[in-house]
Design a protein around this motif. Structure first.
Motif, PDB file in Angstrom:
ATOM      1  N   LYS A  68       0.840  -1.153  -0.227  1.00  0.00           N
ATOM      2  CA  LYS A  68       0.115  -0.110  -0.077  1.00  0.00           C
ATOM      3  C   LYS A  68       0.884   1.037   0.013  1.00  0.00           C
ATOM      4  O   LYS A  68       0.272   2.425   0.352  1.00  0.00           O
ATOM      5  CB  LYS A  68      -0.977   0.005   1.202  1.00  0.00           C
ATOM      6  N   THR A  71       2.857   0.747  -4.831  1.00  0.00           N
ATOM      7  CA  THR A  71       3.519  -0.078  -5.942  1.00  0.00           C
ATOM      8  C   THR A  71       2.872   0.061  -6.991  1.00  0.00           C
ATOM      9  O   THR A  71       3.662  -0.019  -8.165  1.00  0.00           O
ATOM     10  CB  THR A  71       3.224  -1.736  -4.971  1.00  0.00           C
ATOM     11  N   THR A  72       1.413  -0.086  -7.276  1.00  0.00           N
ATOM     12  CA  THR A  72       0.901  -0.138  -8.522  1.00  0.00           C
ATOM     13  C   THR A  72       1.339   1.094  -9.328  1.00  0.00           C
ATOM     14  O   THR A  72       1.574   0.933 -10.534  1.00  0.00           O
ATOM     15  CB  THR A  72      -0.449  -0.236  -8.253  1.00  0.00           C
ATOM     16  N   SER A 165      -5.019   2.500   4.170  1.00  0.00           N
ATOM     17  CA  SER A 165      -5.078   1.731   3.131  1.00  0.00           C
ATOM     18  C   SER A 165      -5.075   0.306   3.167  1.00  0.00           C
ATOM     19  O   SER A 165      -5.774  -0.247   2.535  1.00  0.00           O
ATOM     20  CB  SER A 165      -3.972   2.383   2.179  1.00  0.00           C
ATOM     21  N   TYR A 218       5.893   7.854  -1.943  1.00  0.00           N
ATOM     22  CA  TYR A 218       4.505   8.033  -2.510  1.00  0.00           C
ATOM     23  C   TYR A 218       4.380   9.493  -2.227  1.00  0.00           C
ATOM     24  O   TYR A 218       3.910  10.048  -3.036  1.00  0.00           O
ATOM     25  CB  TYR A 218       3.743   7.439  -1.669  1.00  0.00           C
ATOM     26  N   LEU A 252      -0.325   8.652 -15.632  1.00  0.00           N
ATOM     27  CA  LEU A 252      -0.060   8.176 -14.215  1.00  0.00           C
ATOM     28  C   LEU A 252      -1.134   8.765 -13.059  1.00  0.00           C
ATOM     29  O   LEU A 252      -0.809   8.597 -11.939  1.00  0.00           O
ATOM     30  CB  LEU A 252       1.147   8.257 -13.692  1.00  0.00           C
ATOM     31  N   ARG A 288      -8.161   3.494  -4.605  1.00  0.00           N
ATOM     32  CA  ARG A 288      -9.232   4.028  -3.601  1.00  0.00           C
ATOM     33  C   ARG A 288      -9.314   5.608  -3.375  1.00  0.00           C
ATOM     34  O   ARG A 288     -10.116   6.370  -4.128  1.00  0.00           O
ATOM     35  CB  ARG A 288      -8.903   3.316  -2.533  1.00  0.00           C
ATOM     36  N   GLN A 289      -8.185   6.193  -2.739  1.00  0.00           N
ATOM     37  CA  GLN A 289      -8.405   7.560  -2.471  1.00  0.00           C
ATOM     38  C   GLN A 289      -7.158   8.287  -2.912  1.00  0.00           C
ATOM     39  O   GLN A 289      -7.196   9.603  -3.522  1.00  0.00           O
ATOM     40  CB  GLN A 289      -8.526   7.687  -0.847  1.00  0.00           C
ATOM     41  N   GLY A 290      -6.071   7.725  -2.991  1.00  0.00           N
ATOM     42  CA  GLY A 290      -4.868   8.510  -3.527  1.00  0.00           C
ATOM     43  C   GLY A 290      -4.381   9.482  -2.949  1.00  0.00           C
ATOM     44  O   GLY A 290      -3.903  10.484  -3.807  1.00  0.00           O
TER      45      GLY A 290
HETATM   46  S1  PPS Z   1      -0.717  -2.974  -3.174  1.00  0.00           S
HETATM   47  O1  PPS Z   1      -2.076  -3.723  -2.862  1.00  0.00           O
HETATM   48  O2  PPS Z   1       0.229  -3.209  -2.129  1.00  0.00           O
HETATM   49  O3  PPS Z   1      -0.104  -3.383  -4.398  1.00  0.00           O
HETATM   50  O4  PPS Z   1      -1.006  -1.554  -2.977  1.00  0.00           O
HETATM   51  P1  PPS Z   1      -0.128  -0.185  -3.511  1.00  0.00           P
HETATM   52  O5  PPS Z   1      -0.359  -0.066  -4.981  1.00  0.00           O
HETATM   53  O6  PPS Z   1       1.200  -0.275  -2.978  1.00  0.00           O
HETATM   54  O7  PPS Z   1      -0.913   0.845  -3.025  1.00  0.00           O
HETATM   55  C1  PPS Z   1      -2.286   1.339  -3.198  1.00  0.00           C
HETATM   56  C2  PPS Z   1      -2.502   2.779  -2.815  1.00  0.00           C
HETATM   57  O8  PPS Z   1      -1.833   3.693  -3.799  1.00  0.00           O
HETATM   58  C3  PPS Z   1      -2.881   4.327  -4.642  1.00  0.00           C
HETATM   59  N1  PPS Z   1      -2.638   4.695  -5.980  1.00  0.00           N
HETATM   60  C4  PPS Z   1      -2.355   5.817  -6.387  1.00  0.00           C
HETATM   61  N2  PPS Z   1      -2.256   7.117  -5.649  1.00  0.00           N
HETATM   62  C5  PPS Z   1      -1.966   8.258  -6.336  1.00  0.00           C
HETATM   63  N3  PPS Z   1      -2.097   8.315  -7.744  1.00  0.00           N
HETATM   64  C6  PPS Z   1      -2.029   7.168  -8.397  1.00  0.00           C
HETATM   65  N4  PPS Z   1      -2.147   7.037  -9.843  1.00  0.00           N
HETATM   66  C7  PPS Z   1      -2.277   5.948  -7.550  1.00  0.00           C
HETATM   67  N5  PPS Z   1      -2.488   4.496  -7.929  1.00  0.00           N
HETATM   68  C8  PPS Z   1      -2.810   4.015  -6.741  1.00  0.00           C
HETATM   69  C9  PPS Z   1      -4.168   3.566  -3.978  1.00  0.00           C
HETATM   70  O9  PPS Z   1      -5.359   4.464  -4.479  1.00  0.00           O
HETATM   71  C10 PPS Z   1      -3.936   3.149  -2.718  1.00  0.00           C
HETATM   72  O10 PPS Z   1      -3.842   4.108  -1.898  1.00  0.00           O
HETATM   73  P2  PPS Z   1      -5.127   4.645  -0.829  1.00  0.00           P
HETATM   74  O11 PPS Z   1      -4.625   5.552   0.026  1.00  0.00           O
HETATM   75  O12 PPS Z   1      -5.886   3.384  -0.430  1.00  0.00           O
HETATM   76  O13 PPS Z   1      -6.032   5.343  -1.781  1.00  0.00           O
END
Ligand code: PPS
Length: 355
Positions: A68, A71-72, A165, A218, A252, A288-290
């Motif tokens: 969380k 990574t993605t 998260s 992040y 992105l 989710r919320q970002g």
């Molecule tokens: S995992 O399951 O471990 O692979 O999750 P991970 O990708 O590490 O983290 C997920 C959180 O990243 C947010 N997210 C983003 N934030 C900003 N911009 C972009 N483009 C983006 N893509 C993914 C995602 O919403 C999760 O955070 P939260 O706080 O839950 O929203």
């Protein structure tokens, strides 16, 4: 060769969380694995030696993180940079296939339709350049990472946003029915899968000056995505012009990745919501919320203070402080030395015990 040792998690909160995770596919942690002392599900053991002995290629790229932490977001950035901004392919093929999850067998107790039964064998036979996602702690990575030295890009995040998260992630994927308070206690007690959080971050952070390791956050991506794209491209030996950086930053953006079926994992999230009888709430989406500081909506001040004290204790004597989240670098190893007073620090000034 390192010997892998496994002990049962004895903490009562670990047992409670196991009971509260109802998924028959994604269990909670039940063991602690050494070296590293990392909490894992009992699925970890069947692949432990295969993870450790996995054959590395020098041109592999690894995206590593505690869950969380972005990574993605990092996977999509890295894949596009490494693949000369092939936006067409990035939209046509799911990210989970372009940048597969190396340690997936460690978190899943059942085979999943569409995923090769022996995924490690599948990875070892891949003909194309490999980019992996991993949540493994430094000490449990394949040993050849330290001899073949493929590029590793680590991403860290403010633990207060991480725990929130991760909680929603557990509701969706692990069928977690317990309270946020119990989950939060599990995070502080280091019994969530891939915990302890700070050991995870610090072990990679200590390697940040190694030429094959890049350490991002992040918060830095939120504040200066263009700068992180440039820095990461430079690290991967790719050069992007201003227009390409802008194009990639747009691709992105949170809005764009959330609505992109290749990155939002909605097809899998929908299955999990159905499986657990959950509504289609904004918090039960994978992207989710970002936000930075979203924890404020869910955490009491008392919990925030407790987590800050825990962080302070874990960081004591390490040389790491949370302002590391705000340092910007032009190219790897050359810190501009500027600490940006962004939202992360603005928040800090409103918190009496912020570290
Ligand atoms: S995992 O399951 O471990 O692979 O999750 P991970 O990708 O590490 O983290 C997920 C959180 O990243 C947010 N997210 C983003 N934030 C900003 N911009 C972009 N483009 C983006 N893509 C993914 C995602 O919403 C999760 O955070 P939260 O706080 O839950 O929203």
């Amino acid at each position: 060769m390192t010997d892998i040792r496994v002990e049962a998690l004895e903490e009562p909160i670990a047992a409670k969380l196991r009971e509260e995770c109802r998924s028959d596919t994604y269990p909670a942690a039940s063991v602690r694995v050494f070296p590293s002392g990392c909490a894992h599900t009992d699925c970890y053991q069947k692949s432990a030696e295969r993870f450790r002995d996995f054959e590395i290629r020098e041109d592999d790229v690894w995206v590593a993180s505690y869950p969380k932490c972005g990574t993605t977001w990092t996977q999509e950035m890295v894949w596009l940079i490494a693949n000369n901004l092939d936006f067409e392919k990035a939209k046509a093929e799911r990210l989970t296939e372009r940048v597969p999850f190396f340690d997936f067998p460690a978190i899943v107790s059942k085979s999943i339709p569409g995923i090769p039964e022996d995924i490690l064998q599948f990875f070892s036979e891949m003909k194309t350049k490999r980019i992996f996602k991993t949540h493994l702690t430094k000490d449990l990575l394949p040993l050849q990472i330290w001899t073949k030295k493929p590029k590793v890009i680590y991403v860290a995040r403010d633990p207060k946003d991480v725990v929130v998260s991760y909680y929603h992630h557990h509701r969706l994927w692990n069928g977690y029915t317990g309270t946020f308070e119990d989950f939060f206690e599990g995070f502080l007690a280091d019994v969530l899968v891939y915990s302890p959080f700070w050991d995870h971050v610090l072990d990679y952070w200590k390697l940040r000056d190694e030429p094959h390791i890049l350490f991002n956050t992040y918060e830095e991506m939120k504040r200066d995505l263009h700068g992180v794209i440039r820095k990461t491209a430079d690290f991967l030996g790719k050069s992007l012009n201003e227009e390409q950086v802008n194009q990639l930053a747009e691709h992105l953006s949170f809005r764009s990745m959330k609505s992109n079926p290749a990155t939002n994992l909605e097809i899998f999230a929908e299955l999990e919501r159905k499986r657990h009888g959950l509504p289609e709430q904004p918090d039960l989406k994978f992207i989710r919320q970002g936000e930075c500081g979203g924890w404020r909506k869910e955490m009491t001040q008392e919990m925030a203070d407790k987590l800050d004290a825990w962080t302070k204790q874990r960081l004591e004597g390490t040389g790491y402080n949370l302002s590391s989240f705000n340092k910007i670098s032009d190219v790897k190893g050359h810190t501009v030395g500027q600490v940006v007073m962004d939202h992360f620090q603005t928040e800090a000034s409103t918190l009496p015990q912020r570290i």
